[in-house]
Design an enzyme around this catalytic site. Sequence first.
Site, mmCIF file in Angstrom:
data_model
loop_
_atom_site.group_PDB
_atom_site.id
_atom_site.type_symbol
_atom_site.label_atom_id
_atom_site.label_comp_id
_atom_site.label_asym_id
_atom_site.label_seq_id
_atom_site.Cartn_x
_atom_site.Cartn_y
_atom_site.Cartn_z
ATOM 1 N N ASP A 147 0.816 -1.211 0.000
ATOM 2 C CA ASP A 147 0.000 0.000 0.000
ATOM 3 C C ASP A 147 0.851 1.263 0.000
ATOM 4 O O ASP A 147 1.813 1.386 0.744
ATOM 5 C CB ASP A 147 -0.937 0.021 1.196
ATOM 6 C CG ASP A 147 -1.854 1.225 1.153
ATOM 7 O OD1 ASP A 147 -2.509 1.418 0.114
ATOM 8 O OD2 ASP A 147 -1.872 1.981 2.125
ATOM 9 N N ASN A 273 -4.180 9.944 -1.822
ATOM 10 C CA ASN A 273 -3.796 9.054 -2.912
ATOM 11 C C ASN A 273 -4.515 7.714 -2.756
ATOM 12 O O ASN A 273 -4.311 7.028 -1.755
ATOM 13 C CB ASN A 273 -2.280 8.829 -2.895
ATOM 14 C CG ASN A 273 -1.802 8.016 -4.074
ATOM 15 O OD1 ASN A 273 -2.448 7.958 -5.107
ATOM 16 N ND2 ASN A 273 -0.661 7.367 -3.917
ATOM 17 N N ASP A 300 -8.726 4.307 5.354
ATOM 18 C CA ASP A 300 -7.438 4.812 4.856
ATOM 19 C C ASP A 300 -6.938 5.918 5.777
ATOM 20 O O ASP A 300 -6.427 6.947 5.336
ATOM 21 C CB ASP A 300 -7.545 5.309 3.412
ATOM 22 C CG ASP A 300 -6.183 5.469 2.747
ATOM 23 O OD1 ASP A 300 -5.169 5.118 3.383
ATOM 24 O OD2 ASP A 300 -6.128 5.949 1.600
#
Length: 423
Positions: A147, A273, A300
């Site tokens: 990630d 992002n 996230d």
Amino acid sequence: MITVIKGGLVVDQTGERTADVVVDDGRIAAVGPDLSGDEVLDASDCVVAPGFVDLHAHLRQPGAEEAETIETGSWAAVRGGFSAVVAMPNTNPPIDCAAVVQEVLALGAKAPCDVYTSGAITVGRKGDQLAPMAEMAELGVRLFTDDGNGVQEAGLMRRAMEYAAGLGVILAQHCEVDSMAAGGHMHEGEWSSRLGIPGVPAEAEELMVMRDIALSRFTGAPVHFQHLSTRGSIAMVRAARQAGVEVTAEAATHHFTLTDDACASYDPVFKVNPPLRPADDRDAVREGLADGAVDAIATDHAPHSPDAKEMPFDQAPPGMLGLETALALALTELDLPIAEVVGLLSWRPAAIAGLKGIHGGPIESGAPANLCVFDPQETWTVDPYDLASRSRNTPYAGRQVRGRVRHTIVGGRAVLVDQEMRP
């Protein structure tokens, strides 16, 4: 001490019913009417649900403790209703070997929620050589991802999928083709042209989604797509699932609540992002959550120190806080029944993370007491200085939202009452 949660609406994958829930010695002892205990938690007008599971949290430790620690990130999690989080491996050093996995798990053992960790797919997350996934899997790691980076080389990703299938673990992909995204800081489109900020086209994400669907079909190995953000990506996942390809997907809260025009302020708090996309993509994320093409809501959660987020837009790191606002944003912004929202935050991500039977399960006698109690109607205003996270980079400062966590119980041991606890 025997605790009874009184008068709430119990919501789990079996349905909804008004009932009391008794917690004793880390497990649910009874569910039914008119139950009693040594300690009473009033759940009137509240939902009692399985604790939430975040598939995608950046806890920053080891290496960036100025932004977050496992302890502070875990307090943010329980304040948001999460009984479990999966830490991402883009730490310093990266979580790409057994030694770092053990360090993270040891720190997580002292946290108020259950902390699991993902492992890197490649050594150093550099995309050159497969990491020792077997030795990390022996320690309980079930999700592997680079990630922050997508695995660029198709042959390497194929080998990773074949290796993962043999281990019984899941690869999670950050979908971004580096050669197309290089130099971009927001979505490439009308607003990037207006603002003079180099952009990242939707195709940078979609090309890798397309490739990995093909690789999953070819190898028979499952793949999980992280933080999908475009209509094209979600359409491909929907079609792949209908064709029987074993793929799953998550969406981050900011991709169904914000759009790229927020970058017009040049405030790096809106830099993330994959980037914020136009309204059509935001709407597609919402549609995917509603029709099942997207399996889970992930936060996230990406804390950054104030100094980092005060840099110019093109120099600031991407990322936003997410753990403490995910439930409220889902209830406020998604036109979904409460049970559907709970499923997206609880049992569906728990299944992807391999936590079935521990988190997200039915609220029934004998089950682990990992629970969340929230008032779905309470409104509150997001205040960056009232968050448990060590960082303050929330894009929702000043926004009024609906739905607030009252209590989070993890293995019967940790209870938050009316947001009063602090790390």
